[in-house]
Each structure stands twice: as C-alpha cells, then as structure tokens.
Design a protein around this motif. Structure first.
Motif, PDB file in Angstrom:
ATOM      1  N   ASN A 192      58.738 -14.414  24.801  1.00 33.34           N
ATOM      2  CA  ASN A 192      58.709 -15.766  24.246  1.00 33.34           C
ATOM      3  C   ASN A 192      59.260 -16.720  25.302  1.00 33.34           C
ATOM      4  N   THR A 193      59.155 -18.012  25.075  1.00 31.73           N
ATOM      5  CA  THR A 193      59.683 -18.997  26.016  1.00 31.73           C
ATOM      6  C   THR A 193      61.204 -18.855  26.131  1.00 31.73           C
ATOM      7  N   ALA A 194      61.712 -18.797  27.354  1.00 28.09           N
ATOM      8  CA  ALA A 194      63.146 -18.634  27.600  1.00 28.09           C
ATOM      9  C   ALA A 194      63.897 -19.930  27.322  1.00 28.09           C
ATOM     10  N   THR A 195      65.043 -19.809  26.678  1.00 26.76           N
ATOM     11  CA  THR A 195      65.906 -20.959  26.390  1.00 26.76           C
ATOM     12  C   THR A 195      67.341 -20.731  26.871  1.00 26.76           C
ATOM     13  N   GLN A 196      67.677 -19.503  27.227  1.00 26.26           N
ATOM     14  CA  GLN A 196      69.025 -19.146  27.666  1.00 26.26           C
ATOM     15  C   GLN A 196      68.946 -18.391  28.991  1.00 26.26           C
ATOM     16  N   GLU A 197      69.974 -18.548  29.788  1.00 26.21           N
ATOM     17  CA  GLU A 197      70.067 -17.863  31.070  1.00 26.21           C
ATOM     18  C   GLU A 197      71.369 -17.071  31.071  1.00 26.21           C
ATOM     19  N   ALA A 198      71.269 -15.750  31.149  1.00 24.03           N
ATOM     20  CA  ALA A 198      72.448 -14.889  31.145  1.00 24.03           C
ATOM     21  C   ALA A 198      72.727 -14.408  32.570  1.00 24.03           C
ATOM     22  N   ILE A 199      73.996 -14.353  32.901  1.00 18.62           N
ATOM     23  CA  ILE A 199      74.404 -13.892  34.230  1.00 18.62           C
ATOM     24  C   ILE A 199      75.173 -12.594  34.052  1.00 18.62           C
ATOM     25  N   PHE A 200      74.755 -11.580  34.801  1.00 17.42           N
ATOM     26  CA  PHE A 200      75.392 -10.275  34.787  1.00 17.42           C
ATOM     27  C   PHE A 200      75.850  -9.951  36.194  1.00 17.42           C
ATOM     28  N   THR A 201      76.768  -9.026  36.316  1.00 19.78           N
ATOM     29  CA  THR A 201      77.137  -8.497  37.625  1.00 19.78           C
ATOM     30  C   THR A 201      76.856  -7.001  37.613  1.00 19.78           C
ATOM     31  N   ALA A 202      76.391  -6.493  38.728  1.00 20.98           N
ATOM     32  CA  ALA A 202      76.111  -5.067  38.873  1.00 20.98           C
ATOM     33  C   ALA A 202      76.306  -4.690  40.329  1.00 20.98           C
ATOM     34  N   ASP A 203      77.245  -3.819  40.573  1.00 19.21           N
ATOM     35  CA  ASP A 203      77.479  -3.312  41.918  1.00 19.21           C
ATOM     36  C   ASP A 203      77.646  -4.430  42.949  1.00 19.21           C
ATOM     37  N   GLY A 204      78.385  -5.470  42.576  1.00 20.92           N
ATOM     38  CA  GLY A 204      78.676  -6.563  43.489  1.00 20.92           C
ATOM     39  C   GLY A 204      77.617  -7.648  43.566  1.00 20.92           C
ATOM     40  N   ALA A 205      76.512  -7.482  42.869  1.00 18.28           N
ATOM     41  CA  ALA A 205      75.430  -8.479  42.881  1.00 18.28           C
ATOM     42  C   ALA A 205      75.429  -9.263  41.577  1.00 18.28           C
ATOM     43  N   SER A 206      75.005 -10.517  41.627  1.00 15.67           N
ATOM     44  CA  SER A 206      74.819 -11.321  40.422  1.00 15.67           C
ATOM     45  C   SER A 206      73.355 -11.241  40.011  1.00 15.67           C
ATOM     46  N   ILE A 207      73.123 -11.004  38.730  1.00 12.73           N
ATOM     47  CA  ILE A 207      71.775 -10.886  38.186  1.00 12.73           C
ATOM     48  C   ILE A 207      71.608 -11.963  37.134  1.00 12.73           C
ATOM     49  N   ILE A 208      70.554 -12.768  37.252  1.00 15.47           N
ATOM     50  CA  ILE A 208      70.274 -13.816  36.275  1.00 15.47           C
ATOM     51  C   ILE A 208      69.024 -13.406  35.512  1.00 15.47           C
ATOM     52  N   GLU A 209      69.157 -13.317  34.186  1.00 15.14           N
ATOM     53  CA  GLU A 209      68.034 -12.973  33.331  1.00 15.14           C
ATOM     54  C   GLU A 209      67.849 -14.070  32.299  1.00 15.14           C
ATOM     55  N   LYS A 210      66.606 -14.361  31.981  1.00 15.49           N
ATOM     56  CA  LYS A 210      66.295 -15.427  31.021  1.00 15.49           C
ATOM     57  C   LYS A 210      65.889 -14.811  29.686  1.00 15.49           C
ATOM     58  N   TYR A 211      66.400 -15.410  28.591  1.00 14.46           N
ATOM     59  CA  TYR A 211      66.167 -14.910  27.250  1.00 14.46           C
ATOM     60  C   TYR A 211      65.808 -16.047  26.305  1.00 14.46           C
ATOM     61  N   CYS A 212      65.108 -15.723  25.212  1.00 14.39           N
ATOM     62  CA  CYS A 212      64.954 -16.669  24.114  1.00 14.39           C
ATOM     63  C   CYS A 212      66.256 -16.611  23.309  1.00 14.39           C
ATOM     64  N   ASP A 213      66.459 -17.525  22.378  1.00 16.23           N
ATOM     65  CA  ASP A 213      67.706 -17.555  21.601  1.00 16.23           C
ATOM     66  C   ASP A 213      67.943 -16.254  20.854  1.00 16.23           C
ATOM     67  N   SER A 214      66.893 -15.723  20.230  1.00 16.63           N
ATOM     68  CA  SER A 214      67.020 -14.515  19.423  1.00 16.63           C
ATOM     69  C   SER A 214      67.436 -13.308  20.259  1.00 16.63           C
ATOM     70  N   CYS A 215      66.776 -13.090  21.365  1.00 22.34           N
ATOM     71  CA  CYS A 215      67.103 -11.956  22.223  1.00 22.34           C
ATOM     72  C   CYS A 215      68.450 -12.126  22.925  1.00 22.34           C
ATOM     73  N   ALA A 216      68.832 -13.352  23.217  1.00 22.45           N
ATOM     74  CA  ALA A 216      70.132 -13.600  23.844  1.00 22.45           C
ATOM     75  C   ALA A 216      71.251 -13.125  22.923  1.00 22.45           C
ATOM     76  N   LYS A 217      71.121 -13.402  21.626  1.00 23.35           N
ATOM     77  CA  LYS A 217      72.136 -12.954  20.661  1.00 23.35           C
ATOM     78  C   LYS A 217      72.207 -11.434  20.621  1.00 23.35           C
ATOM     79  N   LYS A 218      71.058 -10.771  20.661  1.00 25.58           N
ATOM     80  CA  LYS A 218      71.023  -9.294  20.637  1.00 25.58           C
ATOM     81  C   LYS A 218      71.629  -8.706  21.908  1.00 25.58           C
ATOM     82  N   GLU A 219      71.286  -9.276  23.054  1.00 27.55           N
ATOM     83  CA  GLU A 219      71.739  -8.750  24.347  1.00 27.55           C
ATOM     84  C   GLU A 219      73.245  -8.918  24.531  1.00 27.55           C
ATOM     85  N   MET A 220      73.820  -9.946  23.978  1.00 28.91           N
ATOM     86  CA  MET A 220      75.230 -10.236  24.215  1.00 28.91           C
ATOM     87  C   MET A 220      76.154  -9.484  23.259  1.00 28.91           C
ATOM     88  N   LYS A 221      75.620  -8.691  22.356  1.00 32.38           N
ATOM     89  CA  LYS A 221      76.464  -7.922  21.414  1.00 32.38           C
ATOM     90  C   LYS A 221      77.180  -6.808  22.099  1.00 32.38           C
TER      91      LYS A 221
END
Length: 76
Positions: A47-76
């Motif tokens: 779906n169209t992305a409305t949120q941008e989540a930032i993660f870190t993994a092994d010293g790197a920053s990872i930016i992933e885009k999510y819709c509102d619904s999936c952002a809530k699921k991913e951040m649990k």
C-alpha cells in the motif's frame, strides 16, 4: 536494506521486501513525506507508504517505509 525484484527491467513498480533479521533493532519512526513526486510503497503490503521506520543492524542504519497499519504491527 531492500531487495528488489529484478525479473523485468520494465517493471515500474518493483517488489520491495523488508529485511527480516534477528539483528535488526528498531530505532525510531516518523511520518513519511514524499517530496520526489514518486509514490513509495509499504515493504509489507505494497500500500502507499505513510511512515518511515529506522532500524540499526550490524552498525548500519536501515530505513524502511510502511503504511500506518503495517507500521503498528512492525513496531510491536
């Protein structure tokens, strides 16, 4: 990190997948505002992305885009 579907070079909307890793740690989330004029899609449901989540993994920053619904699921 994104993994793009490279089956067709003419694919104007490549498939984007989230990097799932036990080492990926959530850092922050913010509203995603598209200034380029190109629609960005949720890495989980396409779906169209409305949120941008930032993660870190092994010293790197990872930016992933999510819709509102999936952002809530991913951040649990």
């Amino acid at each position: 990190m994104y993994i793009y579907d490279m089956i067709s070079e003419n694919n104007s909307n490549p498939t984007v997948m989230s990097l799932h890793s036990p080492y990926k740690k959530f850092s922050s989330i913010r509203a995603f505002v598209d200034v380029s004029g190109k629609t960005k899609y949720c890495v989980s449901c396409s779906n169209t992305a409305t949120q941008e989540a930032i993660f870190t993994a092994d010293g790197a920053s990872i930016i992933e885009k999510y819709c509102d619904s999936c952002a809530k699921k991913e951040m649990k």
